[in-house]
Scaffold this motif. Structure first.
Motif, PDB file in Angstrom:
ATOM      1  N   HIS A  58      64.906  32.811  33.938  1.00  0.00           N
ATOM      2  CA  HIS A  58      65.774  32.510  34.862  1.00  0.00           C
ATOM      3  C   HIS A  58      67.255  32.422  34.178  1.00  0.00           C
ATOM      4  CE1 HIS A  58      63.091  32.072  38.164  1.00  0.00           C
ATOM      5  NE2 HIS A  58      62.419  31.448  37.325  1.00  0.00           N
ATOM      6  N   LEU A  59      68.286  32.928  34.734  1.00  0.00           N
ATOM      7  CA  LEU A  59      69.749  32.759  34.514  1.00  0.00           C
ATOM      8  C   LEU A  59      70.323  32.484  35.867  1.00  0.00           C
ATOM      9  CD1 LEU A  59      70.631  35.623  31.990  1.00  0.00           C
ATOM     10  CD2 LEU A  59      70.052  33.335  31.450  1.00  0.00           C
ATOM     11  N   VAL A  60      70.903  31.284  36.041  1.00  0.00           N
ATOM     12  CA  VAL A  60      71.342  30.664  37.199  1.00  0.00           C
ATOM     13  C   VAL A  60      72.910  30.414  37.023  1.00  0.00           C
ATOM     14  CG1 VAL A  60      71.233  29.251  39.207  1.00  0.00           C
ATOM     15  CG2 VAL A  60      69.418  30.010  37.955  1.00  0.00           C
ATOM     16  N   GLU A  61      73.746  31.391  37.641  1.00  0.00           N
ATOM     17  CA  GLU A  61      75.213  31.096  37.386  1.00  0.00           C
ATOM     18  C   GLU A  61      75.602  30.268  38.651  1.00  0.00           C
ATOM     19  OE1 GLU A  61      74.295  35.687  37.070  1.00  0.00           O
ATOM     20  OE2 GLU A  61      73.809  33.887  38.450  1.00  0.00           O
ATOM     21  N   SER A  62      76.826  29.475  38.433  1.00  0.00           N
ATOM     22  CA  SER A  62      77.253  28.739  39.502  1.00  0.00           C
ATOM     23  C   SER A  62      78.855  28.427  38.722  1.00  0.00           C
ATOM     24  CB  SER A  62      76.412  27.245  39.200  1.00  0.00           C
ATOM     25  OG  SER A  62      76.848  26.441  38.013  1.00  0.00           O
TER      26      SER A  62
ATOM     27  N   ALA B 159      70.455  28.673  31.633  1.00  0.00           N
ATOM     28  CA  ALA B 159      69.181  29.755  31.247  1.00  0.00           C
ATOM     29  C   ALA B 159      68.051  28.938  30.933  1.00  0.00           C
ATOM     30  CB  ALA B 159      69.530  30.110  29.745  1.00  0.00           C
ATOM     31  N   SER B 160      66.680  29.462  31.188  1.00  0.00           N
ATOM     32  CA  SER B 160      65.767  28.932  30.918  1.00  0.00           C
ATOM     33  C   SER B 160      64.604  30.131  30.816  1.00  0.00           C
ATOM     34  CB  SER B 160      65.056  27.837  31.918  1.00  0.00           C
ATOM     35  OG  SER B 160      65.065  28.725  33.372  1.00  0.00           O
ATOM     36  N   GLY B 161      63.270  29.732  29.911  1.00  0.00           N
ATOM     37  CA  GLY B 161      62.368  30.800  29.735  1.00  0.00           C
ATOM     38  C   GLY B 161      62.488  31.559  28.590  1.00  0.00           C
ATOM     39  N   PHE B 162      63.220  31.226  27.720  1.00  0.00           N
ATOM     40  CA  PHE B 162      63.544  31.845  26.680  1.00  0.00           C
ATOM     41  C   PHE B 162      64.389  31.165  25.586  1.00  0.00           C
ATOM     42  CE2 PHE B 162      68.063  33.287  26.848  1.00  0.00           C
ATOM     43  CZ  PHE B 162      68.258  33.085  28.175  1.00  0.00           C
ATOM     44  N   THR B 163      64.396  31.400  24.415  1.00  0.00           N
ATOM     45  CA  THR B 163      64.912  30.766  23.251  1.00  0.00           C
ATOM     46  C   THR B 163      66.292  30.883  23.022  1.00  0.00           C
ATOM     47  OG1 THR B 163      63.094  30.734  21.864  1.00  0.00           O
ATOM     48  CG2 THR B 163      65.042  29.896  20.681  1.00  0.00           C
ATOM     49  N   PHE B 164      67.189  30.016  23.580  1.00  0.00           N
ATOM     50  CA  PHE B 164      68.497  30.445  24.103  1.00  0.00           C
ATOM     51  C   PHE B 164      69.338  30.608  22.904  1.00  0.00           C
ATOM     52  CE2 PHE B 164      71.903  30.697  26.883  1.00  0.00           C
ATOM     53  CZ  PHE B 164      73.186  29.620  26.493  1.00  0.00           C
TER      54      PHE B 164
ATOM     55  N   SER C  54      68.712  32.033  20.393  1.00  0.00           N
ATOM     56  CA  SER C  54      68.136  33.398  19.691  1.00  0.00           C
ATOM     57  C   SER C  54      68.803  34.482  20.485  1.00  0.00           C
ATOM     58  CB  SER C  54      66.785  33.515  19.757  1.00  0.00           C
ATOM     59  OG  SER C  54      66.136  32.727  18.874  1.00  0.00           O
ATOM     60  N   TYR C  55      69.819  34.356  21.659  1.00  0.00           N
ATOM     61  CA  TYR C  55      70.382  35.407  22.251  1.00  0.00           C
ATOM     62  C   TYR C  55      71.995  35.338  22.509  1.00  0.00           C
ATOM     63  CZ  TYR C  55      65.826  36.658  24.238  1.00  0.00           C
ATOM     64  OH  TYR C  55      64.627  37.408  24.355  1.00  0.00           O
ATOM     65  N   ALA C  56      72.173  36.486  22.153  1.00  0.00           N
ATOM     66  CA  ALA C  56      73.775  36.645  22.625  1.00  0.00           C
ATOM     67  C   ALA C  56      73.911  36.515  23.855  1.00  0.00           C
ATOM     68  CB  ALA C  56      74.647  37.679  21.982  1.00  0.00           C
ATOM     69  N   MET C  57      75.146  35.890  24.609  1.00  0.00           N
ATOM     70  CA  MET C  57      75.258  35.859  26.105  1.00  0.00           C
ATOM     71  C   MET C  57      76.917  36.573  26.318  1.00  0.00           C
ATOM     72  SD  MET C  57      72.470  34.092  27.114  1.00  0.00           S
ATOM     73  CE  MET C  57      73.331  33.755  28.713  1.00  0.00           C
ATOM     74  N   GLY C  58      76.659  37.021  27.790  1.00  0.00           N
ATOM     75  CA  GLY C  58      77.691  37.757  28.164  1.00  0.00           C
ATOM     76  C   GLY C  58      78.009  37.497  29.384  1.00  0.00           C
ATOM     77  N   TRP C  59      79.251  37.608  29.909  1.00  0.00           N
ATOM     78  CA  TRP C  59      79.629  37.428  31.392  1.00  0.00           C
ATOM     79  C   TRP C  59      80.323  38.889  31.864  1.00  0.00           C
ATOM     80  CZ3 TRP C  59      78.889  33.653  34.618  1.00  0.00           C
ATOM     81  CH2 TRP C  59      78.640  32.418  34.407  1.00  0.00           C
ATOM     82  N   PHE C  60      79.767  39.452  32.706  1.00  0.00           N
ATOM     83  CA  PHE C  60      80.335  40.654  33.347  1.00  0.00           C
ATOM     84  C   PHE C  60      80.615  40.267  34.854  1.00  0.00           C
ATOM     85  CE2 PHE C  60      78.670  43.896  30.327  1.00  0.00           C
ATOM     86  CZ  PHE C  60      77.757  42.802  29.580  1.00  0.00           C
ATOM     87  N   ARG C  61      81.380  41.264  35.286  1.00  0.00           N
ATOM     88  CA  ARG C  61      81.820  41.161  36.479  1.00  0.00           C
ATOM     89  C   ARG C  61      81.921  42.564  37.364  1.00  0.00           C
ATOM     90  NH1 ARG C  61      88.226  39.717  35.552  1.00  0.00           N
ATOM     91  NH2 ARG C  61      88.971  41.518  34.939  1.00  0.00           N
TER      92      ARG C  61
ATOM     93  N   ALA D 190      71.954  23.052  23.129  1.00  0.00           N
ATOM     94  CA  ALA D 190      71.487  21.966  23.638  1.00  0.00           C
ATOM     95  C   ALA D 190      71.222  21.779  25.003  1.00  0.00           C
ATOM     96  CB  ALA D 190      72.072  20.618  23.177  1.00  0.00           C
ATOM     97  N   LYS D 191      71.950  22.243  25.835  1.00  0.00           N
ATOM     98  CA  LYS D 191      71.990  22.416  27.207  1.00  0.00           C
ATOM     99  C   LYS D 191      71.428  23.772  27.811  1.00  0.00           C
ATOM    100  CE  LYS D 191      75.222  18.755  28.218  1.00  0.00           C
ATOM    101  NZ  LYS D 191      76.360  18.178  28.746  1.00  0.00           N
ATOM    102  N   ASN D 192      71.255  24.851  27.043  1.00  0.00           N
ATOM    103  CA  ASN D 192      70.729  25.933  27.317  1.00  0.00           C
ATOM    104  C   ASN D 192      71.944  26.623  28.560  1.00  0.00           C
ATOM    105  OD1 ASN D 192      68.825  26.009  25.741  1.00  0.00           O
ATOM    106  ND2 ASN D 192      67.081  26.010  27.357  1.00  0.00           N
TER     107      ASN D 192
END
Length: 125
Positions: free
Chosen positions: A3-7, A24-29, A31-38, A75-77
Motif C-alpha cells: 500500500h502507498l497512501v498519499e495525503s 508505505a506498507s507491505g514491502f521493505t521501504f 530497499s526501494y527508491a521513491m518518486g513523486w509524479f504528477r 523509520a516511519k516508512n
C-alpha cells in the motif's frame, strides 16, 4: 499486500506551500527508491522528484528545482514532498511510487513497481 497512501494535498493560493506525505506498507521501504509524479488534466504523467533508498541521492524535474524538496523517513516508512512557492502550473494529481532498485533514482515511470492513488493539489490565483 503493498500500500502507498498519499495525503496532504489541497487547495492553496499561488506562492503558498503544501507538504505531501506518502505512507508505505507491505514491502521493505528502505530497499526501494521513491518518486513523486504528477498528472494534470489532459496532460501526461510527469516525474516530479525522486529519492534513493537511504536518501543519499535526489533528483528533481527542472520546473520544481529550488521550490520542492523530497525527503524520506525510513523509520516511519514515509516519503515527503515539501512544496513551496506554488504556481498555477503545479496543479495536478500527485502520486507517489516505489521502485525496487534502491540506489538509483529514475525518472521513467515505467520502472516503478508500486503506485498510490494520488492526492490532489490545486493552486489558485
Amino acid at each position: 499486500q503493498v500500500h502507498l497512501v498519499e495525503s496532504g494535498g489541497g487547495l492553496v493560493q499561488t506562492g503558498g506551500s503544501l507538504r505531501l506525505s506518502c505512507a508505505a506498507s507491505g514491502f521493505t521501504f528502505s530497499s526501494y527508491a521513491m518518486g513523486w509524479f504528477r498528472q494534470a488534466p489532459g496532460k501526461a504523467r510527469e516525474f516530479v522528484a525522486g529519492i534513493s533508498g537511504i536518501g543519499r541521492s535526489t533528483d528533481y524535474t527542472d520546473s520544481v528545482k529550488g521550490r520542492f524538496t523530497i525527503s524520506r523517513d525510513n523509520a516511519k516508512n514515509t516519503v515527503y514532498l515539501e512544496m513551496n512557492n506554488l504556481k498555477l502550473e503545479d496543479t495536478a494529481l500527485y502520486y507517489c511510487a516505489a521502485r525496487g532498485m534502491a540506489y538509483r533514482v529514475e525518472r521513467n515511470s515505467e520502472t516503478y513497481n508500486y503506485w498510490g492513488l494520488g492526492t490532489q493539489v490545486t493552486v489558485s490565483s
